[in-house]
Design a protein around this motif. Structure first.
Motif, mmCIF file in Angstrom:
data_model
loop_
_atom_site.group_PDB
_atom_site.id
_atom_site.type_symbol
_atom_site.label_atom_id
_atom_site.label_comp_id
_atom_site.label_asym_id
_atom_site.label_seq_id
_atom_site.Cartn_x
_atom_site.Cartn_y
_atom_site.Cartn_z
ATOM 1 N N GLY A 1 -5.013 36.704 63.449
ATOM 2 C CA GLY A 1 -4.771 37.180 64.806
ATOM 3 C C GLY A 1 -5.299 38.573 65.070
ATOM 4 O O GLY A 1 -5.384 38.998 66.233
ATOM 5 N N HIS A 2 -5.660 39.305 64.027
ATOM 6 C CA HIS A 2 -6.259 40.622 64.211
ATOM 7 C C HIS A 2 -7.749 40.544 64.537
ATOM 8 O O HIS A 2 -8.326 41.529 65.024
ATOM 9 N N LEU A 3 -8.378 39.418 64.262
ATOM 10 C CA LEU A 3 -9.827 39.332 64.457
ATOM 11 C C LEU A 3 -10.247 39.451 65.926
ATOM 12 O O LEU A 3 -11.238 40.135 66.226
ATOM 13 N N PRO A 4 -9.540 38.809 66.881
ATOM 14 C CA PRO A 4 -9.966 38.977 68.276
ATOM 15 C C PRO A 4 -9.969 40.426 68.733
ATOM 16 O O PRO A 4 -10.905 40.869 69.417
ATOM 17 N N THR A 5 -8.949 41.173 68.346
ATOM 18 C CA THR A 5 -8.893 42.565 68.809
ATOM 19 C C THR A 5 -9.795 43.479 67.992
ATOM 20 O O THR A 5 -10.262 44.498 68.501
ATOM 21 N N ARG A 6 -10.059 43.130 66.746
ATOM 22 C CA ARG A 6 -11.045 43.898 65.969
ATOM 23 C C ARG A 6 -12.398 43.840 66.662
ATOM 24 O O ARG A 6 -13.021 44.870 66.938
ATOM 25 N N TYR A 7 -12.843 42.621 66.953
ATOM 26 C CA TYR A 7 -14.162 42.484 67.555
ATOM 27 C C TYR A 7 -14.181 42.938 69.012
ATOM 28 O O TYR A 7 -15.185 43.494 69.488
ATOM 29 N N ALA A 8 -13.078 42.749 69.730
ATOM 30 C CA ALA A 8 -13.028 43.239 71.112
ATOM 31 C C ALA A 8 -13.160 44.757 71.149
ATOM 32 O O ALA A 8 -13.892 45.311 71.980
ATOM 33 N N ALA A 9 -12.461 45.444 70.260
ATOM 34 C CA ALA A 9 -12.531 46.906 70.223
ATOM 35 C C ALA A 9 -13.923 47.378 69.828
ATOM 36 O O ALA A 9 -14.488 48.294 70.439
ATOM 37 N N VAL A 10 -14.487 46.748 68.807
ATOM 38 C CA VAL A 10 -15.808 47.141 68.327
ATOM 39 C C VAL A 10 -16.871 46.858 69.384
ATOM 40 O O VAL A 10 -17.728 47.712 69.671
ATOM 41 N N TYR A 11 -16.815 45.678 70.004
ATOM 42 C CA TYR A 11 -17.837 45.304 70.979
ATOM 43 C C TYR A 11 -17.739 46.157 72.247
ATOM 44 O O TYR A 11 -18.761 46.541 72.828
ATOM 45 N N THR A 12 -16.519 46.446 72.687
ATOM 46 C CA THR A 12 -16.367 47.314 73.856
ATOM 47 C C THR A 12 -16.896 48.712 73.562
ATOM 48 O O THR A 12 -17.569 49.325 74.401
ATOM 49 N N PHE A 13 -16.610 49.206 72.373
ATOM 50 C CA PHE A 13 -17.077 50.540 71.959
ATOM 51 C C PHE A 13 -18.597 50.639 72.050
ATOM 52 O O PHE A 13 -19.141 51.631 72.569
ATOM 53 N N TYR A 14 -19.297 49.632 71.572
ATOM 54 C CA TYR A 14 -20.765 49.688 71.576
ATOM 55 C C TYR A 14 -21.367 49.314 72.925
ATOM 56 O O TYR A 14 -22.369 49.910 73.349
ATOM 57 N N ARG A 15 -20.762 48.360 73.624
ATOM 58 C CA ARG A 15 -21.362 47.951 74.884
ATOM 59 C C ARG A 15 -21.154 48.998 75.979
ATOM 60 O O ARG A 15 -22.044 49.212 76.808
ATOM 61 N N GLU A 16 -20.022 49.671 75.989
ATOM 62 C CA GLU A 16 -19.828 50.676 77.033
ATOM 63 C C GLU A 16 -20.684 51.921 76.791
ATOM 64 O O GLU A 16 -20.957 52.681 77.722
ATOM 65 N N GLY A 17 -21.135 52.108 75.552
ATOM 66 C CA GLY A 17 -21.983 53.253 75.249
ATOM 67 C C GLY A 17 -23.451 52.929 75.137
ATOM 68 O O GLY A 17 -24.273 53.830 74.880
#
Length: 432
Positions: free
Chosen positions: A342-358
């Motif tokens: 259950g940690h995988l969705p938020t791991r990748y959501a946090a990582v992907y948002t970090f890179y896509r917003e920048g």
């Protein structure tokens, strides 16, 4: 053209030669201790699975568990973004990439655990589990189902479990050799290190194994887990973790922060043991400075709050994990531990948002630097290095596509690599 005017100087040429000669040893030491980042992929997380529960389908089951959690508790992009506070314009791209990642490569780095997650067992039982782990890892790499990185965490070098840790390492590595050799993605994790001499002892173990099998010296690297106060501050007041990196003799690949062991070691009560506690921030900052320039990567720890139970409870755990991951990324801790599917969705959501917003700001700054176009920020070569590293990390984890980065920057992957990893003393890399 006119004759070039001679520039006046005051010092004889021998002065420069003498100074250079006096710094020869320092130059060699800098090159040895601080070679820079290896330029290889760093996984965004490490997943720990007890040695007796690891199965051929473990990686796939983690992905399926993560997808099931999404389907039950945030079935579409809008609901997932609303739970985590992802900007509306990124909701669709992040959600789609998270699902694709969970289907394609749910785990980037797996550690089969023979330490705390496994506990003390009869020797015959642990021998069998270590041999089985080697067989399953070899099969996974052979049939294409392996994570990019896989290995074990053995017991530590303290007296009570030292022999067991050495034997498990030997059984596991021997099993890999008998099954065809050591995979490129092999990673070992040495836990609960308190003294640099324990790192030296582990190096001796690996040297002996390499010699026994005719492997190249230094073939086997390992991570050092930072879980004790003594690993941060030695009895003489020095930073022990820096000495541990040196004691590894070039074999150390990472420093992994152990959230709960370290917190308990310095007296933090259970309710406050978390990655954002001031004690954790101090330890990770020391780790980060000690590792800077050495080629050794730093990893954050984990949260023990699992996203299980009713939807409201899952959402609360997701928000916590997402927030801790984003906080770590902002502090340049690009890897962490995940303890539950259950940690995988938020791991990748946090990582992907970090890179896509920048993505667009970073690409624009790098393109301007390459073109010497100026703008409202005067970037240095070191910043170009950081910008390239940021974009490369985003590409490696699946947050960004090579094509979109190339479109925005005008640079190829090879160009980005050149900016991200210049040679020591050569931070004036120019565009190709």
């Amino acid at each position: 053209m006119g004759q070039q005017e001679k520039v006046a100087t005051s010092l004889a040429g021998t002065v420069s030669e003498e100074i250079s000669a006096s710094l020869t040893a320092v130059d060699a030491e800098l090159a040895r201790r601080y070679p820079g980042d290896p330029g290889t992929r760093q996984p965004v997380h490490t997943v720990y699975v007890p040695g007796d529960t690891f199965e051929p389908g473990t990686l796939r089951s983690w992905g399926e568990g993560a997808l099931a959690a999404l389907d039950e508790h945030a079935p579409d992009a809008a609901s997932f973004a609303a739970v985590l506070g992802i900007p509306e314009e990124l909701a669709g791209p992040v959600h789609d990439r998270v699902r694709a990642k969970l289907e394609r490569e749910p785990v980037e780095d797996l550690r089969i655990d023979f330490e705390d997650g496994y506990g003390p067992r009869p020797d015959a039982e642990e021998d069998e589990a270590a041999a089985r782990a080697a067989r399953l890892v070899s099969e996974a790499y052979a049939n294409g189902t392996a994570a990019p990185y896989m290995g074990i965490r053995m017991k530590c070098m303290e007296a009570g479990v030292r022999d067991r840790g050495i034997r498990t390492t030997d059984v596991f590595l021997t099993g890999l050799m008998e099954a065809g050799g050591l995979p490129d993605g092999l990673v070992l994790t040495l836990p609960k290190v308190t003294y640099p001499e324990q790192v030296t002892a582990f190096v001796r173990l690996l040297e002996a194994f390499e010699k026994a099998h005719g492997l190249d010296a230094g073939r086997i690297g390992f991570e050092i887990q930072i879980e004790t106060s003594q690993s941060i501050l030695a009895a003489d007041g020095t930073a022990a973790v820096a000495r541990m990196i040196d004691a590894a003799r070039g074999r150390a690949t990472g420093l992994h922060y152990g959230t709960f062991d370290y917190s308990a070691c310095v007296g933090v009560s259970a309710a406050y043991q978390a990655g954002d506690h001031p004690a954790a921030d101090h330890a990770k900052a020391v780790m980060q400075v000690a590792a800077a320039g050495t080629g050794v990567r730093v990893s954050d720890g984990s949260t023990n709050v699992l996203p299980v139970g009713p939807t409201a409870q899952v959402h609360e755990a997701w928000r916590l994990h997402y927030g801790l991951t984003r906080r770590a990324l902002a502090r340049a801790y690009y890897q962490g531990w995940d303890m539950h599917p259950g940690h995988l969705p938020t791991r990748y959501a946090a990582v992907y948002t970090f890179y896509r917003e920048g993505l667009e700001p970073a690409a624009a700054r790098l393109a301007a630097y390459v073109a010497k176009a100026g703008g409202d920020v005067m970037d240095e070569p070191a910043t170009a290095k950081a910008l390239s590293g940021y974009l490369l990390r985003g590409i490696d984890c699946g947050a960004l596509d090579t094509a979109e980065v190339a479109r925005l920057t005008g640079l190829t992957r090879a160009d980005l690599d050149a900016f991200a990893a210049p040679r020591r003393g050569d931070l004036t890399v120019t565009a190709p």
